[in-house]
Motif scaffolding. Structure first.
Motif, short mmCIF file in Angstrom:
data_model
loop_
_atom_site.label_atom_id
_atom_site.label_comp_id
_atom_site.label_asym_id
_atom_site.label_seq_id
_atom_site.Cartn_x
_atom_site.Cartn_y
_atom_site.Cartn_z
N LEU A 1 0.85 -1.19 0.00
CA LEU A 1 0.00 0.00 0.00
C LEU A 1 0.88 1.24 0.00
O LEU A 1 1.85 1.32 0.75
CB LEU A 1 -0.93 0.00 1.22
CG LEU A 1 -1.81 -1.25 1.38
CD1 LEU A 1 -2.76 -1.09 2.57
CD2 LEU A 1 -2.63 -1.52 0.12
N ASN A 2 0.54 2.19 -0.84
CA ASN A 2 1.39 3.37 -1.04
C ASN A 2 0.77 4.63 -0.43
O ASN A 2 -0.46 4.73 -0.32
CB ASN A 2 1.59 3.62 -2.55
CG ASN A 2 2.12 2.39 -3.26
OD1 ASN A 2 2.96 1.68 -2.72
ND2 ASN A 2 1.61 2.13 -4.46
N PRO A 3 1.61 5.62 -0.09
CA PRO A 3 1.07 6.91 0.35
C PRO A 3 0.12 7.45 -0.73
O PRO A 3 0.42 7.36 -1.92
CB PRO A 3 2.31 7.80 0.47
CG PRO A 3 3.45 6.84 0.69
CD PRO A 3 3.09 5.61 -0.08
N GLY A 4 -1.03 7.95 -0.29
CA GLY A 4 -2.00 8.46 -1.27
C GLY A 4 -3.05 7.45 -1.69
O GLY A 4 -4.05 7.80 -2.30
N ASP A 5 -2.82 6.15 -1.36
CA ASP A 5 -3.86 5.15 -1.60
C ASP A 5 -4.97 5.32 -0.56
O ASP A 5 -4.75 5.92 0.49
CB ASP A 5 -3.29 3.72 -1.46
CG ASP A 5 -2.42 3.31 -2.65
OD1 ASP A 5 -2.50 3.98 -3.69
OD2 ASP A 5 -1.69 2.31 -2.52
N CYS A 6 -6.13 4.75 -0.84
CA CYS A 6 -7.24 4.80 0.11
C CYS A 6 -7.77 3.39 0.37
O CYS A 6 -8.17 2.69 -0.56
CB CYS A 6 -8.36 5.70 -0.41
SG CYS A 6 -9.73 5.86 0.73
N LEU A 7 -7.71 2.99 1.61
CA LEU A 7 -8.23 1.70 2.05
C LEU A 7 -9.69 1.91 2.45
O LEU A 7 -9.99 2.81 3.25
CB LEU A 7 -7.42 1.24 3.27
CG LEU A 7 -7.38 -0.22 3.67
CD1 LEU A 7 -6.76 -1.06 2.56
CD2 LEU A 7 -6.58 -0.37 4.96
N VAL A 8 -10.60 1.13 1.88
CA VAL A 8 -12.03 1.30 2.19
C VAL A 8 -12.50 0.13 3.04
O VAL A 8 -12.46 -1.02 2.60
CB VAL A 8 -12.88 1.40 0.90
CG1 VAL A 8 -14.35 1.62 1.25
CG2 VAL A 8 -12.37 2.55 0.02
N LEU B 1 -1.76 -2.18 13.13
CA LEU B 1 -1.53 -2.24 11.69
C LEU B 1 -2.19 -1.06 10.99
O LEU B 1 -1.60 -0.45 10.08
CB LEU B 1 -2.07 -3.57 11.14
CG LEU B 1 -1.79 -3.90 9.67
CD1 LEU B 1 -0.30 -3.80 9.34
CD2 LEU B 1 -2.31 -5.30 9.33
N LEU B 2 -3.39 -0.70 11.41
CA LEU B 2 -4.09 0.47 10.82
C LEU B 2 -3.31 1.75 11.11
O LEU B 2 -3.22 2.64 10.27
CB LEU B 2 -5.51 0.56 11.37
CG LEU B 2 -6.47 -0.54 10.89
CD1 LEU B 2 -7.74 -0.56 11.72
CD2 LEU B 2 -6.81 -0.36 9.40
N ALA B 3 -2.73 1.83 12.32
CA ALA B 3 -1.94 3.02 12.69
C ALA B 3 -0.69 3.13 11.81
O ALA B 3 -0.32 4.24 11.37
CB ALA B 3 -1.55 2.95 14.16
N ILE B 4 -0.04 2.01 11.52
CA ILE B 4 1.15 2.00 10.65
C ILE B 4 0.79 2.50 9.26
O ILE B 4 1.51 3.29 8.65
CB ILE B 4 1.78 0.58 10.59
CG1 ILE B 4 2.42 0.23 11.93
CG2 ILE B 4 2.81 0.48 9.47
CD1 ILE B 4 2.77 -1.26 12.09
N LEU B 5 -0.36 2.03 8.75
CA LEU B 5 -0.80 2.45 7.40
C LEU B 5 -1.10 3.94 7.35
O LEU B 5 -0.72 4.63 6.40
CB LEU B 5 -2.03 1.63 6.98
CG LEU B 5 -1.76 0.16 6.66
CD1 LEU B 5 -3.05 -0.62 6.51
CD2 LEU B 5 -0.91 0.03 5.39
N LYS B 6 -1.76 4.45 8.39
CA LYS B 6 -2.06 5.90 8.43
C LYS B 6 -0.77 6.72 8.46
O LYS B 6 -0.64 7.73 7.78
CB LYS B 6 -2.91 6.22 9.68
CG LYS B 6 -4.38 5.87 9.53
CD LYS B 6 -5.15 6.27 10.79
CE LYS B 6 -6.59 5.83 10.71
NZ LYS B 6 -7.30 5.98 11.99
N GLU B 7 0.18 6.24 9.26
CA GLU B 7 1.47 6.92 9.38
C GLU B 7 2.20 6.94 8.03
O GLU B 7 2.90 7.89 7.69
CB GLU B 7 2.32 6.17 10.41
CG GLU B 7 3.28 7.06 11.18
CD GLU B 7 3.96 6.27 12.29
OE1 GLU B 7 5.15 5.96 12.13
OE2 GLU B 7 3.28 5.96 13.30
N LYS B 8 1.98 5.90 7.26
CA LYS B 8 2.62 5.79 5.94
C LYS B 8 1.98 6.73 4.91
O LYS B 8 2.53 6.95 3.83
CB LYS B 8 2.53 4.33 5.47
CG LYS B 8 3.31 4.04 4.20
CD LYS B 8 3.30 2.57 3.83
CE LYS B 8 4.09 2.36 2.53
NZ LYS B 8 4.17 0.96 2.13
#
Length: 342
Positions: free
Chosen positions: A50-57, A188-195
């Motif tokens: 998952l890349n910065p600027g992607d959106c997880l729904v 894991l969700l916090a890591i993705l947000k930080e990314k």
């Protein structure tokens, strides 16, 4: 297109009976939908894809303890009931076993009279409309009397009913969990947000229609049960802004996918609002919003297998499933995950 085209052989022992202690330590099969290439990972390594600027729904529906056991008033016959969807405040469409003991006018007592149901009518598929009477708050009574409606292929008793909820479950209403989301932890969700990955919430209350077997040989003749969905204005904007900026929309689960595809026009713009959807996605469908999908491994000949085949191609999917069987991946609700990407 035949239902039998989506058959694969699954050994019974690969059906996961219990959730893993650590949600994010399940395995992850990564499938490139363009080439069919397969990689094997642990779920928490999804951060690499998952890349910065992607959106997880994510689907923030919450499973209600929808399975009730009661007795028919007058005969004391045992009756099992599953709440499917709320029609009005205290009137629900339900699945009743045995149905022949639940004719209109019948009354059923639950918890020694803590909750009483009266059968009003027989509706589609032999389901019953039932009006409930009680003192207090329905959801609180359900918490006391109800059991989590685990799928029939899970025969083990669930020790902690929160394990059949996502960590972000918020809105009561589902008869089954959006199981792709079970792999996520708050960390894991916090890591993705930080990314720099955005996270958008949608709600679709999962009914049993999602899991209803396809009984027709011609796939196009199958009809899905309708399910209620809702998307807030702020979340629709987050998804649309992501697409406009060139980011990818990554759906967590087939329920989030069906919500997005139901709520968008041909231009791929997601509209805020709520309603009922009976969208059935199978090969030949052109996706309007979705770019990638995180999902579990599904039943042979199921509508969910048809949906993932629409995204990645039937040959790629069936090859990936064959590989998953060979590699002893765990299947279905408490099983491992797949990321379909490009």
């Amino acid at each position: 297109m035949k239902t039998s085209d989506f058959y694969f052989d699954l050994p019974q022992e690969l059906i996961a009976q219990d959730p893993l202690e650590d949600r994010s330590s399940s395995r992850l099969l990564v499938l490139n939908k363009d080439t069919g290439a397969i990689e094997h990972h642990i779920f928490k390594e999804i951060t690499d894809y998952l890349n910065p600027g992607d959106c997880l729904v994510i689907n923030d529906t919450k499973v209600i303890p929808a399975r009730l056991y009661g007795n028919k008033i007058g005969t004391d016959a045992k009756i099992e009931l599953l709440l499917l969807k709320r029609k009005e405040n205290d009137i629900w469409e339900t699945l009743v076993k045995p149905g022949k003991k639940a004719k209109p006018g019948s009354k059923i007592s639950f918890g020694g009279g803590l909750l009483t149901g009266e059968v009003l009518d027989v509706v589609e598929e032999g389901n019953r409309l039932i009006r409930f009477t009680y003192n207090g708050i329905f959801e609180e009574i359900l918490d006391v009397l109800g059991q989590m409606p685990l799928p029939p292929y899970i025969t083990h008793q669930l020790k902690d009913k929160n394990r059949y909820q996502t960590v972000y479950a918020k809105h009561d209403g589902s008869a089954a969990a959006p199981t792709a989301g079970l792999h996520f932890t708050p960390e894991l969700l916090a890591i993705l947000k930080e990314k720099g990955v955005k996270i958008a919430h949608v709600t679709l209350h999962v009914g049993l229609g999602t899991f209803r077997p396809v009984k027709v040989e011609d796939v196009t003749q199958h009809h899905m049960h309708s399910e209620f969905y809702s998307i807030e204005e702020s979340q629709a904007k987050l998804i649309n802004d992501t697409k406009a900026a060139g980011g990818r929309i990554i759906s967590v689960g087939t329920t989030s996918c069906r919500t997005l595809e139901s709520a968008s026009g041909e231009n791929g713009i997601v509209k805020a609002g709520s309603g009922w959807t009976d969208i059935f996605i199978y090969p030949g469908y052109r996706f309007k919003v979705l770019d990638c999908l995180i999902t579990n491994f599904h039943l042979p000949e199921s509508t969910l297998l048809m949906l993932v085949s629409a995204l990645a191609g039937k040959e790629h999917i069936l090859n990936a499933y064959e590989t998953a069987v060979q590699e002893r991946y765990r299947f279905f609700s408490f099983g491992d995950a797949m990321l379909i990407t490009s």
